[in-house]
Write an enzyme that holds these catalytic residues in place. Structure first.
Site, PDB file in Angstrom:
ATOM      1  N   GLU A   1     -58.158  37.979  19.622  1.00 46.93           N
ATOM      2  CA  GLU A   1     -58.336  37.425  20.971  1.00 46.93           C
ATOM      3  C   GLU A   1     -59.060  38.463  21.820  1.00 46.93           C
ATOM      4  O   GLU A   1     -58.644  39.626  21.858  1.00 46.93           O
ATOM      5  CB  GLU A   1     -56.971  37.190  21.642  1.00 46.93           C
ATOM      6  CG  GLU A   1     -56.305  35.883  21.348  1.00 46.93           C
ATOM      7  CD  GLU A   1     -54.981  35.720  22.118  1.00 46.93           C
ATOM      8  OE1 GLU A   1     -54.150  36.647  22.126  1.00 46.93           O
ATOM      9  OE2 GLU A   1     -54.803  34.660  22.729  1.00 46.93           O
TER      10      GLU A   1
ATOM     11  N   SER B   1     -50.260  42.903  23.654  1.00 51.40           N
ATOM     12  CA  SER B   1     -49.931  41.512  23.318  1.00 51.40           C
ATOM     13  C   SER B   1     -49.759  40.665  24.561  1.00 51.40           C
ATOM     14  O   SER B   1     -49.678  39.448  24.460  1.00 51.40           O
ATOM     15  CB  SER B   1     -48.601  41.468  22.562  1.00 51.40           C
ATOM     16  OG  SER B   1     -48.654  42.220  21.397  1.00 51.40           O
TER      17      SER B   1
ATOM     18  N   HIS C   1     -57.377  41.991  21.052  1.00 51.98           N
ATOM     19  CA  HIS C   1     -56.020  41.750  20.555  1.00 51.98           C
ATOM     20  C   HIS C   1     -56.048  41.270  19.108  1.00 51.98           C
ATOM     21  O   HIS C   1     -56.339  40.110  18.831  1.00 51.98           O
ATOM     22  CB  HIS C   1     -55.339  40.709  21.481  1.00 51.98           C
ATOM     23  CG  HIS C   1     -53.934  40.384  21.091  1.00 51.98           C
ATOM     24  ND1 HIS C   1     -53.370  39.149  21.295  1.00 51.98           N
ATOM     25  CD2 HIS C   1     -52.980  41.139  20.504  1.00 51.98           C
ATOM     26  CE1 HIS C   1     -52.129  39.160  20.843  1.00 51.98           C
ATOM     27  NE2 HIS C   1     -51.868  40.345  20.359  1.00 51.98           N
TER      28      HIS C   1
ATOM     29  N   ASN D   1     -49.601  34.557  22.191  1.00 51.28           N
ATOM     30  CA  ASN D   1     -48.207  34.925  22.481  1.00 51.28           C
ATOM     31  C   ASN D   1     -47.592  34.109  23.611  1.00 51.28           C
ATOM     32  O   ASN D   1     -46.372  34.014  23.705  1.00 51.28           O
ATOM     33  CB  ASN D   1     -48.107  36.425  22.753  1.00 51.28           C
ATOM     34  CG  ASN D   1     -48.283  37.206  21.466  1.00 51.28           C
ATOM     35  OD1 ASN D   1     -47.845  36.763  20.410  1.00 51.28           O
ATOM     36  ND2 ASN D   1     -48.948  38.343  21.534  1.00 51.28           N
TER      37      ASN D   1
HETATM   38  N1  LIG Z   1     -46.377  44.032  16.207  1.00 51.69           N
HETATM   39  C1  LIG Z   1     -47.193  43.001  16.333  1.00 51.69           C
HETATM   40  O1  LIG Z   1     -47.033  41.972  15.667  1.00 51.69           O
HETATM   41  C2  LIG Z   1     -48.343  43.092  17.287  1.00 51.69           C
HETATM   42  C3  LIG Z   1     -49.384  42.163  17.174  1.00 51.69           C
HETATM   43  C4  LIG Z   1     -50.482  42.266  18.043  1.00 51.69           C
HETATM   44  C5  LIG Z   1     -50.513  43.254  19.007  1.00 51.69           C
HETATM   45  N2  LIG Z   1     -49.476  44.146  19.104  1.00 51.69           N
HETATM   46  C6  LIG Z   1     -49.553  45.184  20.131  1.00 51.69           C
HETATM   47  O2  LIG Z   1     -50.020  46.375  19.524  1.00 51.69           O
HETATM   48  C7  LIG Z   1     -49.440  47.510  20.201  1.00 51.69           C
HETATM   49  C8  LIG Z   1     -48.707  48.364  19.189  1.00 51.69           C
HETATM   50  O3  LIG Z   1     -47.706  47.593  18.553  1.00 51.69           O
HETATM   51  P1  LIG Z   1     -47.068  48.041  17.164  1.00 51.69           P
HETATM   52  O4  LIG Z   1     -46.363  46.861  16.614  1.00 51.69           O
HETATM   53  O5  LIG Z   1     -48.079  48.758  16.347  1.00 51.69           O
HETATM   54  O6  LIG Z   1     -45.966  49.112  17.688  1.00 51.69           O
HETATM   55  P2  LIG Z   1     -45.291  50.314  16.868  1.00 51.69           P
HETATM   56  O7  LIG Z   1     -43.988  50.555  17.519  1.00 51.69           O
HETATM   57  O8  LIG Z   1     -45.324  50.034  15.394  1.00 51.69           O
HETATM   58  O9  LIG Z   1     -46.290  51.547  17.111  1.00 51.69           O
HETATM   59  C9  LIG Z   1     -46.512  52.107  18.368  1.00 51.69           C
HETATM   60  C10 LIG Z   1     -47.130  53.478  18.163  1.00 51.69           C
HETATM   61  O10 LIG Z   1     -47.533  53.994  19.446  1.00 51.69           O
HETATM   62  C11 LIG Z   1     -47.285  55.375  19.413  1.00 51.69           C
HETATM   63  N3  LIG Z   1     -47.241  55.945  20.758  1.00 51.69           N
HETATM   64  C12 LIG Z   1     -46.264  55.808  21.693  1.00 51.69           C
HETATM   65  N4  LIG Z   1     -46.576  56.548  22.781  1.00 51.69           N
HETATM   66  C13 LIG Z   1     -47.764  57.145  22.526  1.00 51.69           C
HETATM   67  C14 LIG Z   1     -48.594  58.051  23.247  1.00 51.69           C
HETATM   68  N5  LIG Z   1     -48.234  58.471  24.455  1.00 51.69           N
HETATM   69  N6  LIG Z   1     -49.732  58.471  22.685  1.00 51.69           N
HETATM   70  C15 LIG Z   1     -50.090  58.052  21.450  1.00 51.69           C
HETATM   71  N7  LIG Z   1     -49.350  57.187  20.712  1.00 51.69           N
HETATM   72  C16 LIG Z   1     -48.201  56.761  21.243  1.00 51.69           C
HETATM   73  C17 LIG Z   1     -45.972  55.494  18.675  1.00 51.69           C
HETATM   74  O11 LIG Z   1     -45.764  56.831  18.212  1.00 51.69           O
HETATM   75  C18 LIG Z   1     -46.171  54.496  17.542  1.00 51.69           C
HETATM   76  O12 LIG Z   1     -46.770  55.101  16.410  1.00 51.69           O
HETATM   77  C19 LIG Z   1     -48.555  46.946  21.314  1.00 51.69           C
HETATM   78  O13 LIG Z   1     -49.280  46.874  22.494  1.00 51.69           O
HETATM   79  C20 LIG Z   1     -48.231  45.548  20.782  1.00 51.69           C
HETATM   80  O14 LIG Z   1     -47.901  44.632  21.787  1.00 51.69           O
HETATM   81  C21 LIG Z   1     -48.408  44.087  18.257  1.00 51.69           C
END
Ligand SMILES: NC(=O)c1ccc[n+]([C@@H]2O[C@H](COP(=O)([O-])OP(=O)(O)OC[C@H]3O[C@@H](n4cnc5c(N)ncnc54)[C@H](O)[C@@H]3O)[C@@H](O)[C@H]2O)c1
Length: 293
Positions: free
Chosen positions: A154, A121, A142, A192
């Site tokens: 994005e 993000s 993204h 963001n």
């Molecule tokens: N939440 C949002 O609204 C949103 C929107 C766009 C982008 N993002 C981005 O997407 C990404 C994930 O966000 P999210 O909301 O899904 O987070 P989340 O906390 O729901 O999920 C993260 C996942 O990553 C896994 N993980 C952690 N370490 C790991 C590893 N070493 N190997 C494999 N998997 C691993 C965790 O077990 C978990 O399942 C981030 O970079 C976030 O910034 C989030």
């Protein structure tokens, strides 16, 4: 002509990884979902199945669409299952150290020509690319949350991202029926950079006692015509992710206007991360969400 990407790997089976897996499998691609443990990846696939059920119930997809999508999805037993992927989208925790460790593990397994993308993000694509063995084949793709609903993706090029990588990624996203915008590689990109300071300001508004959780959310829904209040949205994004993004903005732009609100820090320290832990600015454990302040 952009190169075709057929086999898609996803790293991280959280909210975003499962959402991306859902949309990509429905669009006809073979998808392999990898997480720190095979159990987490399997749980992720179960979440995809439940979301497909909801789409089926509201006639957005047919039973055949659902069955076909599920047949294309698999949970990785180990990182080795990503070996023949054409594109791997990393959607793991918003933490640069975590992402760097993942690239160190995943890159040696991938085909030389595979594209590695991150769903970060906020973190610099150029810096993340430098932690891989393929900066030319590295890009930010993204997706927005929830992925099945949100139309925007994005695309963010790092300084070394090659044209072929950019064009193949753009063509891939177009097949998902999403619209792309292109952002320069600056902290938090476009969405963001604008959205998170607004959410952080809403948390300051709460912290300073200007309004309650309910007043702030109602004010922004009815007064600014936002579809959901900023605190509800923060819970939806994940408060750990919100804090990480504010830290990236604060560190990357060195401007005090991006200082994360101490109340956001406190919620994250408490492990109250929003919907994913059932508690954040609202408590989701009962029938209806109840404000926590
Ligand atoms: N939440 C949002 O609204 C949103 C929107 C766009 C982008 N993002 C981005 O997407 C990404 C994930 O966000 P999210 O909301 O899904 O987070 P989340 O906390 O729901 O999920 C993260 C996942 O990553 C896994 N993980 C952690 N370490 C790991 C590893 N070493 N190997 C494999 N998997 C691993 C965790 O077990 C978990 O399942 C981030 O970079 C976030 O910034 C989030």
């Amino acid at each position: 002509m952009a190169e075709a990407l057929n086999k898609i790997g996803i790293v991280g089976a959280g909210q975003m990884g499962t959402g991306i897996a859902h949309v990509v499998a429905l669009a006809g691609y073979d998808v392999t979902l990898y997480d720190v443990s095979p159990e987490r990846a399997i749980k992720g696939l179960e979440r995809v199945s439940r979301t497909l059920d909801r789409q089926l119930a509201s006639s957005k997809i047919t039973a055949e669409d659902k069955a076909a999508a599920l047949s294309r999805l698999s949970a990785a037993g180990s990182v080795g299952d990503l070996a023949d992927m054409d594109l791997v989208i990393e959607a793991a925790t918003e933490d640069e150290t975590v992402k760097r460790k993942i690239y160190a593990t995943v890159c040696p397994v991938l085909k030389a020509e595979a594209i590695l993308a991150t769903n970060t993000s906020s973190i610099s694509i150029t810096r993340l690319a430098s932690a891989t063995d393929r900066p030319e084949r590295f890009i930010g793709i993204h997706f927005m949350n929830p992925v099945p609903v949100m139309k925007l993706v994005e695309l963010v090029r790092g300084i070394a991202t090659g044209d072929a990588t950019f064009l193949a990624s753009k063509a891939f996203v177009a097949t998902l029926d999403k619209t792309t915008t292109v952002s320069e590689d600056f902290p938090a990109f476009i969405v963001n950079r604008i959205l998170l300071p607004m959410i952080n300001e809403a948390i300051y508004t709460l912290y300073e006692g200007v309004g309650s959780v309910e007043s702030i959310d109602t004010a922004m829904k009815l007064g600014a015509n936002h579809p959901m209040g900023p605190l509800q949205l923060a819970d939806f994004i994940g408060l750990d992710t919100c804090l990480s993004i504010m830290q990236v903005l604060h560190d990357g732009l060195a401007d005090s206007k991006y200082r994360p609100c101490p109340l956001l820090v406190k919620y994250v320290e408490a492990g109250w991360l929003g919907r994913k832990t059932n508690r954040g600015f609202y408590d989701y454990r009962g029938e209806v969400p109840v404000p926590t302040r």
